[in-house]
Write a protein that holds these residues in place. Structure first.
Motif, PDB file in Angstrom:
ATOM      1  N   GLY A 126      40.578  33.610  32.037  1.00 51.44           N
ATOM      2  CA  GLY A 126      39.689  34.434  33.368  1.00 51.44           C
ATOM      3  C   GLY A 126      41.036  34.037  34.418  1.00 51.44           C
ATOM      4  N   ALA A 127      40.897  32.649  34.236  1.00 49.60           N
ATOM      5  CA  ALA A 127      41.826  32.749  35.762  1.00 49.60           C
ATOM      6  C   ALA A 127      43.265  33.670  35.930  1.00 49.60           C
ATOM      7  N   ARG A 128      43.072  33.994  37.020  1.00 53.99           N
ATOM      8  CA  ARG A 128      43.941  35.585  37.295  1.00 53.99           C
ATOM      9  C   ARG A 128      45.742  34.473  37.822  1.00 53.99           C
ATOM     10  N   ALA A 129      45.234  33.959  38.452  1.00 54.31           N
ATOM     11  CA  ALA A 129      46.483  33.099  39.226  1.00 54.31           C
ATOM     12  C   ALA A 129      45.899  31.074  38.687  1.00 54.31           C
ATOM     13  N   VAL A 130      47.385  30.558  38.499  1.00 51.54           N
ATOM     14  CA  VAL A 130      47.460  29.564  38.567  1.00 51.54           C
ATOM     15  C   VAL A 130      48.787  29.087  39.272  1.00 51.54           C
ATOM     16  N   VAL A 131      48.556  28.652  40.463  1.00 52.53           N
ATOM     17  CA  VAL A 131      49.891  27.513  41.456  1.00 52.53           C
ATOM     18  C   VAL A 131      50.216  26.518  41.447  1.00 52.53           C
ATOM     19  N   THR A 132      51.516  26.338  40.792  1.00 53.77           N
ATOM     20  CA  THR A 132      51.322  24.396  41.280  1.00 53.77           C
ATOM     21  C   THR A 132      52.588  24.258  42.204  1.00 53.77           C
ATOM     22  N   LEU A 133      52.189  23.018  42.505  1.00 55.75           N
ATOM     23  CA  LEU A 133      52.498  22.930  44.041  1.00 55.75           C
ATOM     24  C   LEU A 133      53.437  20.712  43.851  1.00 55.75           C
ATOM     25  N   GLY A 134      54.506  21.373  42.907  1.00 58.50           N
ATOM     26  CA  GLY A 134      55.145  20.329  42.432  1.00 58.50           C
ATOM     27  C   GLY A 134      56.893  20.190  42.793  1.00 58.50           C
ATOM     28  N   PRO A 135      57.572  19.255  42.259  1.00 57.62           N
ATOM     29  CA  PRO A 135      58.795  20.008  42.277  1.00 57.62           C
ATOM     30  C   PRO A 135      59.593  20.440  41.397  1.00 57.62           C
ATOM     31  N   GLU A 136      58.444  20.783  40.500  1.00 51.49           N
ATOM     32  CA  GLU A 136      59.537  21.265  39.091  1.00 51.49           C
ATOM     33  C   GLU A 136      57.959  22.549  38.833  1.00 51.49           C
ATOM     34  N   ARG A 137      58.993  23.864  37.620  1.00 52.01           N
ATOM     35  CA  ARG A 137      58.167  25.113  37.972  1.00 52.01           C
ATOM     36  C   ARG A 137      57.622  24.314  36.377  1.00 52.01           C
ATOM     37  N   VAL A 138      56.145  25.284  36.614  1.00 47.35           N
ATOM     38  CA  VAL A 138      55.631  25.401  35.195  1.00 47.35           C
ATOM     39  C   VAL A 138      55.259  26.770  34.580  1.00 47.35           C
ATOM     40  N   GLU A 139      56.022  27.294  33.624  1.00 50.62           N
ATOM     41  CA  GLU A 139      55.749  28.539  32.750  1.00 50.62           C
ATOM     42  C   GLU A 139      54.841  29.281  32.874  1.00 50.62           C
ATOM     43  N   GLY A 140      54.885  30.090  32.761  1.00 46.55           N
ATOM     44  CA  GLY A 140      53.218  30.605  33.325  1.00 46.55           C
ATOM     45  C   GLY A 140      53.005  30.737  34.854  1.00 46.55           C
ATOM     46  N   ALA A 141      53.081  29.618  35.808  1.00 47.72           N
ATOM     47  CA  ALA A 141      51.888  29.271  36.759  1.00 47.72           C
ATOM     48  C   ALA A 141      53.223  29.990  38.124  1.00 47.72           C
ATOM     49  N   HIS A 142      52.638  30.958  39.038  1.00 43.73           N
ATOM     50  CA  HIS A 142      53.091  30.889  40.585  1.00 43.73           C
ATOM     51  C   HIS A 142      53.553  28.841  40.431  1.00 43.73           C
ATOM     52  N   ALA A 143      54.423  29.158  41.979  1.00 38.67           N
ATOM     53  CA  ALA A 143      54.471  28.015  41.927  1.00 38.67           C
ATOM     54  C   ALA A 143      55.675  28.046  43.442  1.00 38.67           C
ATOM     55  N   LEU A 144      54.993  26.193  43.804  1.00 37.67           N
ATOM     56  CA  LEU A 144      55.597  25.831  45.161  1.00 37.67           C
ATOM     57  C   LEU A 144      56.080  24.693  45.138  1.00 37.67           C
ATOM     58  N   LEU A 145      57.791  24.494  44.688  1.00 32.94           N
ATOM     59  CA  LEU A 145      58.466  24.053  44.233  1.00 32.94           C
ATOM     60  C   LEU A 145      58.650  22.694  45.705  1.00 32.94           C
ATOM     61  N   MET A 146      58.506  21.434  45.778  1.00 34.89           N
ATOM     62  CA  MET A 146      58.367  20.596  47.337  1.00 34.89           C
ATOM     63  C   MET A 146      59.766  19.673  47.346  1.00 34.89           C
ATOM     64  N   ASP A 147      60.684  20.468  47.237  1.00 32.85           N
ATOM     65  CA  ASP A 147      61.988  19.378  47.934  1.00 32.85           C
ATOM     66  C   ASP A 147      62.417  17.845  47.983  1.00 32.85           C
ATOM     67  N   HIS A 148      61.647  17.422  47.624  1.00 30.89           N
ATOM     68  CA  HIS A 148      61.073  16.065  47.878  1.00 30.89           C
ATOM     69  C   HIS A 148      62.810  14.883  47.775  1.00 30.89           C
ATOM     70  N   ASP A 149      63.362  15.345  46.899  1.00 34.70           N
ATOM     71  CA  ASP A 149      65.483  15.118  47.563  1.00 34.70           C
ATOM     72  C   ASP A 149      65.233  14.951  48.632  1.00 34.70           C
ATOM     73  N   ALA A 150      65.709  15.887  49.525  1.00 30.78           N
ATOM     74  CA  ALA A 150      66.178  16.031  50.702  1.00 30.78           C
ATOM     75  C   ALA A 150      65.219  15.276  51.639  1.00 30.78           C
ATOM     76  N   VAL A 151      64.374  15.003  51.141  1.00 30.71           N
ATOM     77  CA  VAL A 151      63.318  14.068  52.087  1.00 30.71           C
ATOM     78  C   VAL A 151      64.467  12.253  52.529  1.00 30.71           C
ATOM     79  N   GLY A 152      64.675  12.118  51.116  1.00 25.83           N
ATOM     80  CA  GLY A 152      65.889  11.200  50.865  1.00 25.83           C
ATOM     81  C   GLY A 152      66.956  11.181  51.768  1.00 25.83           C
ATOM     82  N   ARG A 153      67.356  12.716  51.533  1.00 25.88           N
ATOM     83  CA  ARG A 153      68.943  12.518  51.531  1.00 25.88           C
ATOM     84  C   ARG A 153      68.746  12.565  53.341  1.00 25.88           C
ATOM     85  N   CYS A 154      67.534  12.956  53.758  1.00 28.31           N
ATOM     86  CA  CYS A 154      68.037  13.104  55.634  1.00 28.31           C
ATOM     87  C   CYS A 154      67.301  11.876  55.936  1.00 28.31           C
ATOM     88  N   ALA A 155      66.675  10.869  55.440  1.00 27.81           N
ATOM     89  CA  ALA A 155      66.137   9.997  55.737  1.00 27.81           C
ATOM     90  C   ALA A 155      67.109   8.802  55.492  1.00 27.81           C
TER      91      ALA A 155
END
Length: 331
Positions: free
Chosen positions: A145-174
């Motif tokens: 019955g869940a109408r929304a599954v949202v992941t917060l991480g570096p990779e997308r998961v099939e079937g879920a909404h995704a906020l992709l966190m670009d941690h590569d950019a943190v290392g590049r920047c530093a």
């Protein structure tokens, strides 16, 4: 014999407020479809408080066809002040949209097993930090019955909404900043705490990308978050003239150990962290850092609300996590 008091009902609230049970339901369930005066709403709320009446969430869910509960599994890894503040903002924004946010302690549960445990609570949405779920787990939640599954991480998961966190950019920047400051043998702290590899691996990879083809070196430096580990590392310090310490907390730990052995910062070793914590500005020398811009909590709450209202819509994917160097004395 213990006397158990009668549980107040919506009918009791209606009698005390001098309104119908339907009006009580409209007011306490925050229904906007029916016009009700502010004075009537106030009488209903006052009557409910006086009687100690609390609406029944399960009954409300049956009427609506779904719950208003958003489940947020507690992160299985250490989270710093920056991420904690983000979670608080998300919860506040969801509460204002009339969702009830529940944090679920899922220690010992992983992947599909965790998803099944979350599904038992019948949430209308689930916000999953890190990499705690796969496509099968998303399907389990949706069937429950869940109408929304949202992941917060570096990779997308099939079937879920995704906020992709670009941690590569943190290392590049530093590391690009350290290179610009003339450093050529740069260490990148890799925390030994379980679970942090989902963030530390991309940061190390981003650091290596930043120096590709320059002739400078990047060396991964394993470090546990203890004074003893920092002291032992510094006692056998590799030939490094700079270090990206994963975040500000590891940077503070490492700076103290370096200074205890007489190494000068930044003359002997330049140090940069990440997260831009207030404590970093109070150090001497003041800590250079990577400021990380997490997504807006209100934007994430709005995404959840859109998905709940339109559960058949195409999953949204958003790339987030802006990064910028804050230059201070430690580099």
């Amino acid at each position: 014999m213990v006397q158990i008091p009668n549980t107040p009902t919506s009918a009791d609230v209606a009698r005390l407020a001098g309104v119908s049970r339907a009006t009580v339901s409209y007011v306490l369930n925050k229904t906007d479809a029916v016009r009700i005066s502010d004075a009537t709403r106030q009488r209903v709320h006052e009557a409910a408080r006086e009687l100690g009446y609390v609406p029944h969430a399960a009954a409300r869910s049956l009427r609506a066809g779904h719950s208003r509960t958003v489940l947020m599994p507690a992160p299985a890894i250490p989270v710093g002040p920056l991420y904690s503040a983000f979670l608080n903002e998300v919860q506040g924004a969801l509460n204002r949209l009339d969702y009830t946010v529940v944090q679920y302690g899922s220690v010992g549960l992983h992947g599909d097993d965790a998803a099944r445990a979350w599904a038992e609570l019948r949430p209308v949405a689930v916000l999953v930090p890190g990499t705690g779920i796969g496509p099968r787990g998303v399907a389990v939640l949706k069937r429950s019955g869940a109408r929304a599954v949202v992941t917060l991480g570096p990779e997308r998961v099939e079937g879920a909404h995704a906020l992709l966190m670009d941690h590569d950019a943190v290392g590049r920047c530093a590391v690009a900043h350290l290179y610009e400051r003339g450093r050529r043998r740069i260490g990148v702290v890799v925390p030994e705490e379980p679970g942090l590899e989902v963030y530390s691996r991309p940061r190390l990879a981003g650091a290596r990308q930043a120096l590709r083809g320059t002739g400078a070196r990047v060396i991964g430096v394993p470090l546990a978050y203890t004074e003893r580990a920092a002291t032992e590392l510094v006692a056998d310090w590799p030939e490094l003239d700079a270090v990206f310490a994963y975040n500000d907390e590891y940077a503070m730990l490492l700076m103290r150990a370096l200074q205890d052995t007489g190494r000068r910062i930044p003359e002997d070793v330049a140090v940069i962290g990440a997260d831009d914590l207030m404590l970093g500005r109070l150090l001497r020398p003041r800590l250079s850092t990577v400021r990380i811009e997490l997504p807006s909590g209100r934007a994430l709450a709005a995404l959840v609300d859109r998905a709940v209202r339109d559960p058949g819509g195409e999953p949204e994917v958003h790339r987030v996590l802006g990064s910028s160097v804050v230059r201070r004395e430690s580099t």
